[in-house]
Design a protein around this motif. Structure first.
Motif, PDB file in Angstrom:
ATOM      1  N   ARG A 615      10.763  27.286  -1.645  1.00 52.40           N
ATOM      2  CA  ARG A 615      11.121  25.829  -1.340  1.00 52.40           C
ATOM      3  C   ARG A 615      10.162  25.221  -0.015  1.00 52.40           C
ATOM      4  NH1 ARG A 615      17.431  26.264  -0.256  1.00 52.40           N
ATOM      5  NH2 ARG A 615      17.162  23.859   0.414  1.00 52.40           N
ATOM      6  N   VAL A 616       9.712  26.371   0.859  1.00 57.06           N
ATOM      7  CA  VAL A 616       9.024  25.835   1.787  1.00 57.06           C
ATOM      8  C   VAL A 616       7.541  25.377   1.220  1.00 57.06           C
ATOM      9  CG1 VAL A 616       7.590  26.565   3.731  1.00 57.06           C
ATOM     10  CG2 VAL A 616       9.752  27.286   3.639  1.00 57.06           C
ATOM     11  N   ALA A 617       7.070  26.033   0.215  1.00 61.34           N
ATOM     12  CA  ALA A 617       5.923  25.844  -0.531  1.00 61.34           C
ATOM     13  C   ALA A 617       5.974  24.591  -1.177  1.00 61.34           C
ATOM     14  CB  ALA A 617       5.514  26.914  -1.539  1.00 61.34           C
ATOM     15  N   GLU A 618       6.966  24.384  -2.050  1.00 60.36           N
ATOM     16  CA  GLU A 618       7.206  22.901  -2.469  1.00 60.36           C
ATOM     17  C   GLU A 618       7.113  21.836  -1.526  1.00 60.36           C
ATOM     18  OE1 GLU A 618      10.159  23.610  -6.463  1.00 60.36           O
ATOM     19  OE2 GLU A 618      11.153  23.529  -4.466  1.00 60.36           O
ATOM     20  N   THR A 619       7.822  21.986  -0.452  1.00 56.15           N
ATOM     21  CA  THR A 619       7.719  20.708   0.346  1.00 56.15           C
ATOM     22  C   THR A 619       6.257  20.620   0.942  1.00 56.15           C
ATOM     23  OG1 THR A 619       9.868  21.460   1.064  1.00 56.15           O
ATOM     24  CG2 THR A 619       8.639  20.199   2.695  1.00 56.15           C
ATOM     25  N   MET A 620       5.576  21.764   1.280  1.00 52.74           N
ATOM     26  CA  MET A 620       4.234  21.586   1.837  1.00 52.74           C
ATOM     27  C   MET A 620       3.252  21.110   1.040  1.00 52.74           C
ATOM     28  SD  MET A 620       4.498  22.632   4.870  1.00 52.74           S
ATOM     29  CE  MET A 620       6.025  22.213   5.177  1.00 52.74           C
ATOM     30  N   VAL A 621       3.476  21.469  -0.501  1.00 50.82           N
ATOM     31  CA  VAL A 621       2.576  21.031  -1.412  1.00 50.82           C
ATOM     32  C   VAL A 621       2.809  19.396  -1.559  1.00 50.82           C
ATOM     33  CG1 VAL A 621       1.835  20.851  -4.004  1.00 50.82           C
ATOM     34  CG2 VAL A 621       2.002  23.058  -2.417  1.00 50.82           C
ATOM     35  N   GLU A 622       4.221  19.166  -1.674  1.00 50.54           N
ATOM     36  CA  GLU A 622       4.423  17.690  -1.662  1.00 50.54           C
ATOM     37  C   GLU A 622       4.007  16.817  -0.540  1.00 50.54           C
ATOM     38  OE1 GLU A 622       8.763  15.048  -2.328  1.00 50.54           O
ATOM     39  OE2 GLU A 622       8.615  17.157  -2.458  1.00 50.54           O
ATOM     40  N   LEU A 623       4.064  17.276   0.612  1.00 47.57           N
ATOM     41  CA  LEU A 623       3.826  16.299   1.638  1.00 47.57           C
ATOM     42  C   LEU A 623       2.350  16.446   2.016  1.00 47.57           C
ATOM     43  CD1 LEU A 623       6.488  17.460   4.230  1.00 47.57           C
ATOM     44  CD2 LEU A 623       6.565  15.420   2.895  1.00 47.57           C
ATOM     45  N   GLU A 643      -6.997  25.098   2.626  1.00 48.05           N
ATOM     46  CA  GLU A 643      -7.858  26.014   1.485  1.00 48.05           C
ATOM     47  C   GLU A 643      -6.781  26.667   0.643  1.00 48.05           C
ATOM     48  OE1 GLU A 643      -8.413  26.364   4.784  1.00 48.05           O
ATOM     49  OE2 GLU A 643     -10.367  25.394   4.950  1.00 48.05           O
ATOM     50  N   ASP A 644      -5.412  26.925   1.186  1.00 46.21           N
ATOM     51  CA  ASP A 644      -4.527  27.797   0.541  1.00 46.21           C
ATOM     52  C   ASP A 644      -3.706  26.858  -0.278  1.00 46.21           C
ATOM     53  OD1 ASP A 644      -5.428  30.359   1.064  1.00 46.21           O
ATOM     54  OD2 ASP A 644      -4.027  30.563   2.906  1.00 46.21           O
ATOM     55  N   LEU A 645      -3.611  25.601  -0.011  1.00 43.35           N
ATOM     56  CA  LEU A 645      -2.828  24.820  -0.862  1.00 43.35           C
ATOM     57  C   LEU A 645      -2.644  24.729  -2.436  1.00 43.35           C
ATOM     58  CD1 LEU A 645      -2.541  21.378   1.515  1.00 43.35           C
ATOM     59  CD2 LEU A 645      -0.540  22.885   0.901  1.00 43.35           C
ATOM     60  N   PRO A 646      -4.117  24.583  -2.816  1.00 42.10           N
ATOM     61  CA  PRO A 646      -4.107  24.704  -4.541  1.00 42.10           C
ATOM     62  C   PRO A 646      -3.767  26.009  -4.818  1.00 42.10           C
ATOM     63  CG  PRO A 646      -6.279  24.024  -3.351  1.00 42.10           C
ATOM     64  CD  PRO A 646      -5.454  24.455  -2.288  1.00 42.10           C
ATOM     65  N   VAL A 647      -3.733  27.297  -3.831  1.00 39.17           N
ATOM     66  CA  VAL A 647      -3.156  28.569  -4.611  1.00 39.17           C
ATOM     67  C   VAL A 647      -1.440  28.316  -4.691  1.00 39.17           C
ATOM     68  CG1 VAL A 647      -3.007  31.025  -3.989  1.00 39.17           C
ATOM     69  CG2 VAL A 647      -5.031  29.619  -3.297  1.00 39.17           C
ATOM     70  N   PHE A 648      -1.060  27.709  -3.650  1.00 42.71           N
ATOM     71  CA  PHE A 648       0.391  27.820  -3.702  1.00 42.71           C
ATOM     72  C   PHE A 648       0.797  26.622  -4.918  1.00 42.71           C
ATOM     73  CE2 PHE A 648       0.133  29.701   0.550  1.00 42.71           C
ATOM     74  CZ  PHE A 648       1.229  30.530   0.428  1.00 42.71           C
ATOM     75  N   ARG A 649       0.008  25.530  -4.988  1.00 40.76           N
ATOM     76  CA  ARG A 649       0.268  24.482  -6.335  1.00 40.76           C
ATOM     77  C   ARG A 649       0.367  25.485  -7.568  1.00 40.76           C
ATOM     78  NH1 ARG A 649      -3.714  21.096  -5.755  1.00 40.76           N
ATOM     79  NH2 ARG A 649      -2.621  19.765  -4.589  1.00 40.76           N
ATOM     80  N   ALA A 665       1.346  36.395  -5.760  1.00 34.86           N
ATOM     81  CA  ALA A 665       2.179  35.403  -5.483  1.00 34.86           C
ATOM     82  C   ALA A 665       3.515  35.628  -4.750  1.00 34.86           C
ATOM     83  CB  ALA A 665       2.473  34.676  -6.910  1.00 34.86           C
ATOM     84  N   ARG A 666       4.072  36.844  -5.039  1.00 35.96           N
ATOM     85  CA  ARG A 666       5.408  37.013  -4.284  1.00 35.96           C
ATOM     86  C   ARG A 666       5.095  37.399  -2.844  1.00 35.96           C
ATOM     87  NH1 ARG A 666      10.325  39.222  -6.054  1.00 35.96           N
ATOM     88  NH2 ARG A 666      11.129  40.875  -4.600  1.00 35.96           N
ATOM     89  N   ARG A 667       3.872  38.067  -2.561  1.00 35.37           N
ATOM     90  CA  ARG A 667       3.495  38.318  -1.319  1.00 35.37           C
ATOM     91  C   ARG A 667       3.385  37.347  -0.530  1.00 35.37           C
ATOM     92  NH1 ARG A 667      -0.677  38.489   2.075  1.00 35.37           N
ATOM     93  NH2 ARG A 667      -2.043  37.800   0.327  1.00 35.37           N
ATOM     94  N   ARG A 668       2.662  36.136  -1.085  1.00 36.75           N
ATOM     95  CA  ARG A 668       2.285  34.830  -0.405  1.00 36.75           C
ATOM     96  C   ARG A 668       3.419  34.038   0.103  1.00 36.75           C
ATOM     97  NH1 ARG A 668      -2.999  32.622  -0.017  1.00 36.75           N
ATOM     98  NH2 ARG A 668      -4.395  33.854  -1.117  1.00 36.75           N
ATOM     99  N   LEU A 669       4.536  34.031  -0.866  1.00 41.92           N
ATOM    100  CA  LEU A 669       5.679  33.408  -0.663  1.00 41.92           C
ATOM    101  C   LEU A 669       6.613  33.988   0.369  1.00 41.92           C
ATOM    102  CD1 LEU A 669       6.883  32.570  -4.408  1.00 41.92           C
ATOM    103  CD2 LEU A 669       6.040  31.138  -2.758  1.00 41.92           C
ATOM    104  N   LEU A 670       6.400  35.338   0.434  1.00 42.58           N
ATOM    105  CA  LEU A 670       7.287  36.178   1.405  1.00 42.58           C
ATOM    106  C   LEU A 670       6.704  35.734   2.704  1.00 42.58           C
ATOM    107  CD1 LEU A 670       7.990  39.544  -0.340  1.00 42.58           C
ATOM    108  CD2 LEU A 670       9.493  38.002   0.613  1.00 42.58           C
ATOM    109  N   SER A 671       5.413  35.458   2.959  1.00 41.60           N
ATOM    110  CA  SER A 671       4.980  35.279   4.312  1.00 41.60           C
ATOM    111  C   SER A 671       5.372  33.904   5.006  1.00 41.60           C
ATOM    112  CB  SER A 671       3.487  35.318   4.139  1.00 41.60           C
ATOM    113  OG  SER A 671       3.113  34.063   3.555  1.00 41.60           O
ATOM    114  N   LEU A 672       5.692  32.962   4.036  1.00 36.62           N
ATOM    115  CA  LEU A 672       6.074  31.723   4.544  1.00 36.62           C
ATOM    116  C   LEU A 672       7.425  31.594   5.642  1.00 36.62           C
ATOM    117  CD1 LEU A 672       5.162  29.256   1.767  1.00 36.62           C
ATOM    118  CD2 LEU A 672       3.820  29.798   3.735  1.00 36.62           C
TER     119      LEU A 672
END
Length: 878
Positions: A615-623, A643-649, A665-672
């Motif tokens: 959900r954090v990634a969705e918000t960041m990418v959207e904004l 640099e990481d926004l495209p990765v999360f997209r 991808a799971r590790r990146r999401l867990l870091s947020l």
């Protein structure tokens, strides 16, 4: 320095070179025996009679062998093995000794070069950049270390091998001996001629690499201007041109070097042709034994190596000769100070008058000073003023003994300043320039730098004594770097404790105490070393807690409580409820730590954190996905870098079901989620129930910490100091609240009030003294660097303090206050202040006005302002 590399070697290593030659000569008989023995084994032990007795010929003498053939063969074989071992031991000892000798003399050479650099005239540094000096002392003299041990030993060692092996071949058959050396004269004639051009190319390569180093260093120093003027393409083109020149030189160098190698190899392979043809003919005719031919072939195989080594030695000698000649040229400039004895000169206080009648001409013939004449009392207060081209800065450096006049002289109390040793001028004159350099060390280390001239005699451990003895053998310093170098007497104190107080007084004098106090608040304290300071910090914590109870301050800080979630701290900080002591826990990478992941799993938070991260990634990418990488919103509010926004997209394009997400991808999401702050981000993802679950995980984290991680986190405890947290955080024992207007300023004022009330300020400043200043003082502002440099000169209490445009970064009011404080402190001692902008001239006894390299006016402020002269013009401009 000696003009020739060989004279330099003989000056410092003659006994060691003689020892190497003696060992080499002792090696020759064993080498010859190892060549002779294979022939004896083949002809006598293997080809001799079956039953003893039978004759055996050794070195032209015939013996009757009574030993059975097999036993005789084994005896000779083991003798050969013994000779191989002896020869190997000789080579091992000689090579190790050569290596040690080379490294020791290389150490001496680098020390001498650095010592000579310290005695260069300052004008030399304006023409010789870092990019030229540093490579010489480091990389360019490195080959000398490899050559030093071999300079005399290798010709003797390998040349002796050639003589022994050729003698052996001649003894077997003169014709084969002549064939073995037939092409040596040709090689000895051709190779030096080819090598000369290689030497010229090597010299040009060294010069161009130095210029490349200088260019890179210049770019690093001026990177701000390169970016400000967008001249990166220009600098890249300049670099490309330099690299092209080096490429051309090296390409030609390779062609010539490998042609020399090709020629050597071709000639080397011609000789076996003669051996096979001539030697085979002699064996067939019965004029040479097969064993002798085999021994000759084996000997020639051994002959190739020393001849090749001799050629390598010759090429190395030429390369080293060029490098050494360039070193001597660069490190022997005219005007260099004579070497002074290491022992300090007797204390010699400066008194009387400073009298100068000097001229100074630069390298281009321009006159910087033209018969400048001044006379000042040593204990007086003088200001030297003038424009940038007046010569005032050069005169100040001359008064400080840093540059010598082209003509005339400076005397102090009748003593010629140029003849005074640095041990006197360095102690008795304090000079601070506009660009005073700071060491990459702490503030305290920089303050006491001027007190570290020579350590007092002290006992050292046997290990240190051995290292110092080796240092002396290499011609290096006999002083122990780890000793206590500080001259406490020069600072007017009797030990480290008093010195700390003196440093704090000096910081106050130069107006740097408040800045260092702020650094101290960001430092930490070791409870074992400073128990009294710990008590005061805890007292300050309680006093702050009382003040923060006031409704006017109550909402500024959210205190730590082991049973409460701190909404102004990150999720990661709430989970640890402490400060990492070392790198075993990195707050930026908690999602990569296996123990943290285990705690989340046991607390049932793993999948929840993945969902929150989604959900954090969705918000960041959207904004922020459509914002440029340097947009301020992205810098301030996004958890995710541009640099990481495209990765999360891409991650968000996968199935939201955690089972369908890959490990990365799971590790990146867990870091947020670890980065979320409830009061700041207000995303509604860390609600009250989630906070309770994180508190439960906090308990699991602390209770189950394995022994391997023991001490990795300093936990917050009420009534206890946290050694890993800063002094300010220990006093607050909480987090500043987000969203409160001017909270940092209000809390800072409260902290200052409480610190003074509990008597903690001096201790905080003492902690601030440990703060690093960075490379060249990069962590400090220009004004702070200048204040610190003045403090460094003040601390050693010089008889004369010269401040040469070293406070120009300060505003006029700050400069005036600084001058007034220094004059009050330096009663009975001199102060010379060189100014760009005329500040508080009425505070000085004498004012020297300079113009076009001359002293045009000198006198008191009242006298000079009563005249319609140059000082009045400068005051009008100011």
């Amino acid at each position: 320095m000696e003009k020739s590399i060989f004279r330099y070697l003989l000056r410092y290593t003659a006994p060691q070179q003689a020892y190497l030659l003696a060992v080499t000569v002792a090696y020759y008989p064993f080498l010859y025996l190892s060549l002779e023995l294979p022939k004896i084994i083949v002809n006598e032990a293997i080809g001799g009679g079956v039953d003893p007795p039978y004759p055996m010929t050794v070195f032209g003498h015939t013996f009757i062998v009574e030993t059975p053939q097999i036993r005789f063969l084994l005896a000779l074989s083991f003798t050969y093995l013994f000779l191989v071992l002896v020869n190997g031991c000789f080579k091992f000892h000689i090579n190790v000794y050569k290596g040690r000798l080379g490294e020791r003399l290389l150490r001496r050479l680098r020390y001498q070069l650095y010592s000579r650099m310290l005695r260069f005239p300052l004008s030399r540094f304006r023409r010789l950049g870092q990019g030229e000096i540093i490579p010489i002392v480091t990389a360019e003299v490195e080959p000398l270390g490899g050559f030093i041990g071999t300079a005399f030993a290798d010709p003797m060692f390998y040349g002796g091998q050639l003589v022994v092996i050729l003698s052996f071949i001649m003894i077997q058959d003169p014709a084969l001996g002549i064939a073995a050396i037939a092409f040596y004269p040709l090689q000895m004639y051709i190779i030096p001629k080819l090598q000369r051009r290689v030497n010229e190319l090597a010299k040009r390569r060294v010069q161009n690499v130095r210029r490349l180093s200088d260019h890179i260093g210049e770019t690093v120093s001026g990177i701000v201007d390169v970016r400000a003027n967008d001249t990166a393409n220009l600098e890249l083109a300049r670099l490309s041109a330099r690299l092209g020149r080096i490429y051309d030189i090296r390409f030609e160098l390779y062609q010539r070097k490998f042609f020399i190698k090709f020629l050597n190899n071709f000639i080397d392979k011609l000789t076996p042709f003669f051996f096979f043809s001539i030697g085979g003919y002699l064996v067939i005719k019965g004029e040479l034994t097969l064993g002798a031919l085999i021994a000759v072939l084996a000997a020639y195989k051994d002959l190739a190596a020393p001849w090749r080594e001799m050629l390598v030695w010759y090429q190395q000698k030429e390369d080293v000769r060029i490098k050494y000649d360039q070193v001597v040229e660069q490190f022997g400039p005219p005007g260099m100070r004579d070497e002074e004895p290491e022992a300090l000169a007797p204390e010699q206080a400066l008194a009387g008058d400073i009298v100068a009648n000097v001229s100074l001409v630069d390298d281009d013939g321009g006159r910087l000073l033209d018969s400048a004449v001044i006379s000042l009392p040593v204990a007086g207060r003088a200001a030297i003023v003038g424009d940038a081209a007046s010569g005032k800065s050069e005169l100040a450096m001359m008064l400080g003994g840093l540059i010598a006049p082209s003509s005339g002289k400076v005397t102090i109390g009748g003593l010629d300043l140029a003849e005074l040793p640095l041990a006197v001028t360095g102690r008795r004159i304090g000079y601070v320039g506009a660009n005073a350099h700071l060491q990459n060390a702490s503030i305290s280390d920089n303050l006491v730098y001027g007190l570290k001239r020579q350590p007092p005699p002290a006992a050292v451990s046997p290990e240190r004594a051995s290292k110092l003895a080796e240092s002396v053998m290499a011609g290096n310093s006999a002083y122990d770097f780890n000793a206590d170098w500080i001259d406490y007497q020069a600072a007017g104190v009797d030990g480290p404790a008093a010195l700390c107080g003196r440093m704090i007084e000096t910081l106050h004098l130069v107006g740097l105490d408040h800045s260092v106090y702020q650094m101290g608040l960001r430092g930490n304290v070791d409870p074992g070393d400073q128990p009294e300071t710990v008590e005061k910090i805890l007292a300050a914590r309680h006093a702050l807690r009382d003040r923060l109870g006031d409704p006017a301050y109550a909402r500024l800080v959210e205190p730590f409580d082991v049973n409460r979630y701190n909404t102004n701290a990150t999720v990661g900080e709430n989970l640890l409820f402490g400060v990492p002591v070392d790198n075993r826990f990195d707050m930026e990478h908690l999602a990569d730590h296996p123990y943290v992941m285990d705690v989340l799993d046991r607390a049932g938070l793993m999948e929840t954190f993945v969902e929150i991260g989604w959900r954090v990634a969705e918000t960041m990418v959207e904004l922020f996905a459509d914002l440029p990488a340097d947009h301020e919103f992205l810098q301030q509010f996004s958890f995710i870098s541009a640099e990481d926004l495209p990765v999360f997209r891409t991650i968000l394009g996968q199935s939201p079901d955690s089972a369908g997400i890959g490990p990365e991808a799971r590790r990146r999401l867990l870091s947020l989620p670890f980065l979320l702050i409830v009061s700041r981000h207000r995303l509604g993802l860390i609600d009250a129930p989630m906070q309770e679950r994180i508190l439960a995980a906090r308990q699991l984290f602390a209770a189950g910490l394995p022994a391997s991680l023991d001490g990795a986190v300093a936990f917050f405890e009420e009534g206890q100091l946290n050694p890993a947290a800063t002094i300010q955080d220990n006093m607050l024992f909480g987090k500043l609240a987000y969203g409160q207007a001017h909270s940092a300023q209000k809390v800072g004022a409260l902290i200052d009030e409480v610190v003074d009330r509990v008597g903690l300020r001096t201790a905080v400043i003492a902690v601030g003294l440990r703060a690093p200043v960075g490379v060249g003082g990069a962590r400090l502002s220009l004004a702070q660097r200048q204040r610190l440099a003045i403090g460094r000169a003040l601390l050693k209490r010089p008889d004369i303090l010269i401040v040469n445009e070293a406070a120009e970064a300060l505003d006029r009011q700050s400069q005036a206050e600084l001058i007034e404080r220094l004059q009050a402190d330096r009663t009975g001692r001199g102060l010379i202040w060189v100014m760009n902008q005329v500040v508080s001239p009425q505070l000085f006894d004498q004012i020297v006005v300079m113009k076009d390299g001359k002293v045009v006016e000198q006198g008191s402020y009242d006298v000079l302002t009563g005249l319609d002269g140059s000082l009045s013009e400068l005051l009008d401009v100011a």
